[in-house]
Design an enzyme around this catalytic site. Structure first.
Site, PDB file in Angstrom:
ATOM      1  CE  LYS A 113     -31.129  25.522  88.278  1.00 62.08           C
ATOM      2  NZ  LYS A 113     -31.286  24.171  87.712  1.00 62.08           N
ATOM      3  CG  HIS A 221     -18.715  34.862  67.445  1.00 60.89           C
ATOM      4  ND1 HIS A 221     -18.078  33.667  67.730  1.00 60.89           N
ATOM      5  CD2 HIS A 221     -19.952  34.772  67.976  1.00 60.89           C
ATOM      6  CE1 HIS A 221     -18.918  32.893  68.414  1.00 60.89           C
ATOM      7  NE2 HIS A 221     -20.060  33.546  68.583  1.00 60.89           N
ATOM      8  N   PRO A 222     -15.318  35.024  68.474  1.00 60.68           N
ATOM      9  CG  PRO A 222     -15.367  33.964  70.551  1.00 60.68           C
ATOM     10  CD  PRO A 222     -16.007  35.077  69.771  1.00 60.68           C
ATOM     11  CB  THR A 233     -24.109  31.214  62.213  1.00 58.00           C
ATOM     12  OG1 THR A 233     -23.535  32.041  63.235  1.00 58.00           O
ATOM     13  CG2 THR A 233     -23.328  29.922  62.115  1.00 58.00           C
ATOM     14  CD  GLU A 291     -23.978  35.891  68.015  1.00 56.10           C
ATOM     15  OE1 GLU A 291     -23.323  36.089  69.059  1.00 56.10           O
ATOM     16  OE2 GLU A 291     -23.989  34.805  67.405  1.00 56.10           O
TER      17      GLU A 291
END
Ligand code: 5GW
Ligand code: MN
Length: 342
Positions: A113, A221-222, A233, A291
């Site tokens: 999708k 990373h925002p 993380t 990531e």
């Protein structure tokens, strides 16, 4: 006698006026940037009027060794620039890269999708992403018939590559690095100079241009640009190849955008693919998949340029003081709706 005296008095007077002017000028230069701006503008006026041009054929403000943004860091401890609005002059940097005839390959995956994000992604890229430069999009999808017909500008190309459908997100996430590795190896060598790999559930809202180019480029990373590293993380289990010990790490980089030269991104994708394969053999999946591996890679292979969260924001509706312009942003998405049923 009287004549000589008055001559000396007049000389002393002009001397004092001159000293005063020099004093004022240096004083203004050292503490008032707006005055510097005036001086520079006057110089530019002179350059223009005497037909002089800078080496790149442009008239532009004199770069300052003293004045820059003070609310953000624009360089890392290993002297890689961190690109923020106000740290570069787009006209200067465009004119430098214009002379180089470069091609920027850009990869994007849209399976299942996620094809619904393609129209906005491509249309907004046409408006903001490397405008005026040769860009070749490589789009990987399992549904080529769902690729929207977006009219691309001159010197902008789109190659659609069909992949078999994958339903497990682990497969999509894991295979991306390997597909990129093989694309660089087999096709890009004579086709492109730089590559960027981007998430598709995103949209461009502002300029993303040649200021982002470098040998190895990571995007901060925002969610994590303003927090201490114990909150990052990273993968903290030693069993995983993505393991980063507590108390280590520079920045937390997003997996949704990275890039650089073909050689460096090839090494990055190859290494991450190998590390993920070892994890699979050891029945472990890193916390944030590729990531996590990307963050491990960037810790030991420092990026030569970092892009600020302007280059990947969380959602256009959220704001932040230091992010003065949102260039590229994740769009709000309903994960339950777009992701395959697991
Ligand atoms: C992602 C997560 C779970 C299940 C499927 C997917 C998925 C990802 C997918 O069904 N189709 C797909 O094309 N992707 C690609 O992987 C997209 O390019 C997507 O932008 C990228 C990363 O997945 P995201 O965007 O869901 O991950 P987050 O961390 O940005 O939410
Ligand atoms: Mn995403």
């Amino acid at each position: 006698m009287v004549l000589r005296q008055s001559f000396l008095i007049i000389l002393a007077f002009f001397g004092m006026v001159l000293c005063g002017l020099i004093y004022l000028n240096t004083n203004q230069n050292s503490c008032k940037p707006q005055i510097i701006e005036k001086v520079i503008t006057k110089k530019n006026w002179k350059l223009k009027n005497f037909g002089l041009r800078s080496p790149v054929g442009l008239v532009y403000n004199q770069p300052s060794a003293l004045v820059s943004r003070t609310d953000v860091a624009s360089v890392t401890p290993w002297l890689a620039p961190i690109v923020w609005e106000g740290t570069f002059d787009s006209r200067v940097i465009d004119s430098i890269y214009k002379q180089q005839n470069i091609t920027i390959a850009t990869t994007v995956f849209a399976l299942g999708k996620y094809t619904r994000f393609l129209k906005d992604f491509l249309e907004s890229a046409e408006e903001h992403y490397f405008v005026g430069f040769r860009v070749h999009f490589y789009l990987f999808t399992d549904q080529p018939e769902e690729v929207p017909n977006v009219k691309l500008g001159q010197e902008r190309y789109l190659t659609v590559k069909t992949l078999p459908s994958m339903n497990r997100w682990q497969d999509i996430s894991m295979s991306r690095m390997e597909i990129l590795e093989k694309l660089i190896e087999n096709e890009l060598a004579s086709e492109a100079d730089y590559i960027f790999c981007l998430d598709v559930d995103t949209k461009f809202y502002g300029r993303w241009g040649v200021e982002s180019l470098g040998r190895l480029v990571g995007v901060i990373h925002p969610w994590f640009f303003n927090v201490p590293r114990f909150l990052f993380t990273y993968e903290h289990r030693p069993k995983s190849q993505a393991y980063i010990p507590a108390g280590k790490g520079d920045f937390y980089y997003t997996g949704a955008a990275f890039g650089g030269s073909l050689k460096d991104v090839h090494n990055l994708t190859k290494t991450c693919r190998e590390q993920m394969n070892i994890d699979t053999a050891n029945s472990i999946e890193a916390l944030w998949h590729e990531e996590s591996h990307l963050n491990k890679y960037f810790l030991y292979n420092k990026p030569s340029k970092l892009l600020s969260p302007e280059y990947l924001w969380r959602d256009i509706s959220m704001s932040s003081g230091s992010v003065k312009i949102i260039r590229f942003s994740h769009v709000a998405k309903n994960n339950a709706e777009v992701r395959p049923n697991l």
